[in-house]
Motif scaffolding. Sequence first.
Motif, mmCIF file in Angstrom:
data_model
loop_
_atom_site.group_PDB
_atom_site.id
_atom_site.type_symbol
_atom_site.label_atom_id
_atom_site.label_comp_id
_atom_site.label_asym_id
_atom_site.label_seq_id
_atom_site.Cartn_x
_atom_site.Cartn_y
_atom_site.Cartn_z
ATOM 1 N N UNK A 166 0.816 -1.204 0.000
ATOM 2 C CA UNK A 166 0.000 0.000 0.000
ATOM 3 C C UNK A 166 0.858 1.266 0.000
ATOM 4 N N UNK A 167 2.145 1.104 0.302
ATOM 5 C CA UNK A 167 3.040 2.258 0.326
ATOM 6 C C UNK A 167 3.434 2.701 -1.081
ATOM 7 N N UNK A 168 3.233 1.831 -2.080
ATOM 8 C CA UNK A 168 3.583 2.167 -3.451
ATOM 9 C C UNK A 168 2.434 2.892 -4.135
ATOM 10 N N UNK A 169 2.771 3.802 -5.011
ATOM 11 C CA UNK A 169 1.724 4.521 -5.731
ATOM 12 C C UNK A 169 1.109 3.616 -6.791
ATOM 13 N N UNK A 170 -0.075 4.006 -7.268
ATOM 14 C CA UNK A 170 -0.828 3.174 -8.204
ATOM 15 C C UNK A 170 -0.048 2.912 -9.489
ATOM 16 N N UNK A 171 0.700 3.924 -9.980
ATOM 17 C CA UNK A 171 1.459 3.752 -11.217
ATOM 18 C C UNK A 171 2.545 2.699 -11.086
ATOM 19 N N UNK A 172 3.244 2.700 -9.962
ATOM 20 C CA UNK A 172 4.298 1.710 -9.748
ATOM 21 C C UNK A 172 3.705 0.310 -9.623
ATOM 22 N N UNK A 173 2.591 0.203 -8.896
ATOM 23 C CA UNK A 173 1.940 -1.096 -8.770
ATOM 24 C C UNK A 173 1.498 -1.625 -10.132
ATOM 25 N N UNK A 174 0.990 -0.737 -10.958
ATOM 26 C CA UNK A 174 0.569 -1.151 -12.290
ATOM 27 C C UNK A 174 1.751 -1.684 -13.089
ATOM 28 N N UNK A 175 2.894 -0.991 -13.024
ATOM 29 C CA UNK A 175 4.077 -1.438 -13.757
ATOM 30 C C UNK A 175 4.566 -2.795 -13.248
ATOM 31 N N UNK A 176 4.492 -3.012 -11.929
ATOM 32 C CA UNK A 176 4.907 -4.292 -11.363
ATOM 33 C C UNK A 176 3.975 -5.409 -11.817
ATOM 34 N N UNK A 177 2.677 -5.114 -11.859
ATOM 35 C CA UNK A 177 1.723 -6.116 -12.339
ATOM 36 C C UNK A 177 1.955 -6.417 -13.814
ATOM 37 N N UNK A 178 2.271 -5.399 -14.598
ATOM 38 C CA UNK A 178 2.538 -5.613 -16.016
ATOM 39 C C UNK A 178 3.801 -6.459 -16.207
ATOM 40 N N UNK A 179 4.795 -6.271 -15.334
ATOM 41 C CA UNK A 179 5.998 -7.101 -15.406
ATOM 42 C C UNK A 179 5.647 -8.568 -15.174
#
Length: 546
Positions: A311-324
């Motif tokens: 939850x400490x990560x912003x939505x954009x970073x989480x999206x990039x991690x999910x895309x990875x």
Amino acid sequence: MDHSRADLQKFLYRKGKPLWREPRVRGLIEGLAAETDLTLFLGAGTSVALGMPTWNELLRRMLVQSATRARRLDEERRGPWAARIVETYDSLAAASVLRSDYRRPETFRADLRKALYAASPEPLRDEYRIASGYAEAIWFLVRERLRAGRTTSIVTMNFDDSLETSYQNLDRADQLRDLGIKRVVPVYSQETFDKTVGKESLFPIYHLHGYVPREGLPKVEPQTFVLSAAEFADAVSGHWSEAAIDRLAPSQWLMAGMSFQDPHITWMLRRRSRSIALAAASSAGTDRVASTWASRPIGLFSAQGRGWFSNELDAGTLQMLAEAEQKRLGELDMLAVATSYFFQEVVFLEEIGHQAGGVTAHYGDRVNLWRSTLDLDADERTSLEDDLREVLSHLRDALEEDLSLGPDETVEKVKVELWMRDFKRPETVWLWISTESRLLDTARAPRFAFSPESKIAAIRALTFGTAERADRSSYTADDAWKSYFAHPVRLRGGPADRISVGALVVATGQPVDKSRLHGAIDDFQDLLDDAIAAVAVRLRDLTADR
């Protein structure tokens, strides 16, 4: 089902965006429901949802047991030693350290059983976890597809018998018997595999890596356990699982509850591709051709189950991690579908069952219907709140009457709360009703965002999709409430069927290790079940009446 490679880009993870609004997700669920043959591959996540240890926790427990058997280190140092092995080695290497300590199969099997079924630090009845978790969704999917004349197979990489046990606990035996299934049988060896071939009245659950039931095997058939690096490398050739994978290859595959890092996943996918190609060549080019996108396996994964989800990560970073993650699975020619939380994986599986059973309203449609019921006028809301408060107060009084702490009749104080999901502000919850206070303006009540890291009992119950209990993260001796029990509230039947709308929370004045509620929860099961059902019925009826 036919999917274009571009579909890999259509299931991008969006924190806060409801998965169910994606038309392609709806189409995917409808396609899976309509498949003539569907195979579910289930990983450790499904067993964890039913109270089993995680893979690393299983290894840690067994390392402690092996050190105890060998009388290495003193008792206080065995735990830290085992934890360090698990932390610093990859899981297969840690398992290799473990396997080297076991010369006799009987000793290994005994320790594996103990590690699997030993009470966890926060034990829960199987029935509570089963009530809202993976198992119910799986058996619902199997039943509804069977009623529609379609077959479903189950393959698991887990050693435990949670699926077999939940089949009995959920009263699915009678339901499936009426549909021609006489018995659910575990398959874990060449002998048990051969017994199921051609037997349509048997429902096999394929345990590719071995099987250890909690009550022991009636007969000890030879079986190969796959645990260590060497076993993963050697167990495939000549193993009965080759024939099982070949038999299931023509079906649509759906994989869930796993990290997809098991080396056997890659082996199974390649074996399947070769099997399909051979079948196509021998039948002069059927529509099952390995080089096309037809029948590509689908991988369902929850971002919540990934180490990078915070939850400490912003939505954009989480999206990039999910895309990875989706790119990694794309290399395996797998269509990767990302959910936000574990309970959404359960919803996905249930929706396949719903669509197979002929329910035309998708989950998103039923959610919208539920949202419309929340717009009550003042009199309707007051009447409903008074009714629900009566249910919660009855539960509190009944619990306190039974929660005597000793001969002095000191009562363990409890409070009961109903937390609701706010479907107008997605991924938030708010406290609606409490036996300790009265909320005057629900519209102005604070909303709390979903996060698996949350310390709020209701959020943990909802995001994990199962019953939760624990001590508060911090409290003083003078604090009134020190631990909680939380259970999701799900609608049953009616137009908004199988929607998780909130959570019932019981807070007590004792920590978990001193609370009678937590220490003897079986004694209070009926009270809790009745209250949860009563709340769900009132909320369901509200939907049906509008």
